[in-house]
Design a protein around this motif. Structure first.
Motif, mmCIF file in Angstrom:
data_model
loop_
_atom_site.group_PDB
_atom_site.id
_atom_site.type_symbol
_atom_site.label_atom_id
_atom_site.label_comp_id
_atom_site.label_asym_id
_atom_site.label_seq_id
_atom_site.Cartn_x
_atom_site.Cartn_y
_atom_site.Cartn_z
ATOM 1 N N LEU A 1 39.159 137.972 50.317
ATOM 2 C CA LEU A 1 39.112 137.192 51.554
ATOM 3 C C LEU A 1 37.698 136.988 52.095
ATOM 4 C CD1 LEU A 1 42.143 138.851 53.343
ATOM 5 C CD2 LEU A 1 42.049 136.578 52.337
ATOM 6 N N LYS B 1 42.737 137.950 57.198
ATOM 7 C CA LYS B 1 43.845 137.076 56.799
ATOM 8 C C LYS B 1 44.567 136.547 58.033
ATOM 9 C CE LYS B 1 46.598 135.143 53.830
ATOM 10 N NZ LYS B 1 46.151 134.057 52.979
ATOM 11 N N ALA C 1 50.202 138.688 57.295
ATOM 12 C CA ALA C 1 48.960 139.297 56.820
ATOM 13 C C ALA C 1 49.176 140.761 56.456
ATOM 14 C CB ALA C 1 47.874 139.169 57.892
#
Length: 103
Positions: free
Chosen positions: A83, A40, A69
């Motif tokens: 993700l 992230k 994140a």
């Protein structure tokens, strides 16, 4: 203590990033979500158009991105965030029941 992009580019571990930016973190959260936090973080810093900002501004943005994140995974988990590519790709050799017509 002043940090540089050159120093930032030498970092390899999640804990090093947190220490570099002097951000507090729970080691248990990082251990469980390490790859997801870094993924992230990487996605967030790729959004920055590097040409427009000074080194200090970039590092400030990177610090904020790492905090964002990490904070995401305080209330969420990897399955919710999806993700990685493996979570978003449909297997090619899979037939869903909804794809089978009833004749």
């Amino acid at each position: 203590m002043s940090r540089t992009l050159s120093e930032f580019n030498q970092l390899t571990d999640a804990e090093q990033f947190f220490d570099f930016f002097d951000l507090p973190y729970d080691p248990n959260i990082v251990n469980v979500n390490r790859l997801h936090i870094l993924q992230k973080f990487s996605a967030l810093i790729k959004q920055l158009n590097d040409d427009q900002f000074s080194e200090i501004e970039k590092l400030d943005y990177y610090r904020s991105a790492l905090q964002q994140a990490y904070t995401l995974f305080l209330t969420s988990n990897s399955l919710e965030q999806k993700l990685f590519k493996v979570f978003n790709d449909k297997p090619q050799n899979l037939v869903l029941l909804s794809d089978i017509g009833s004749d």
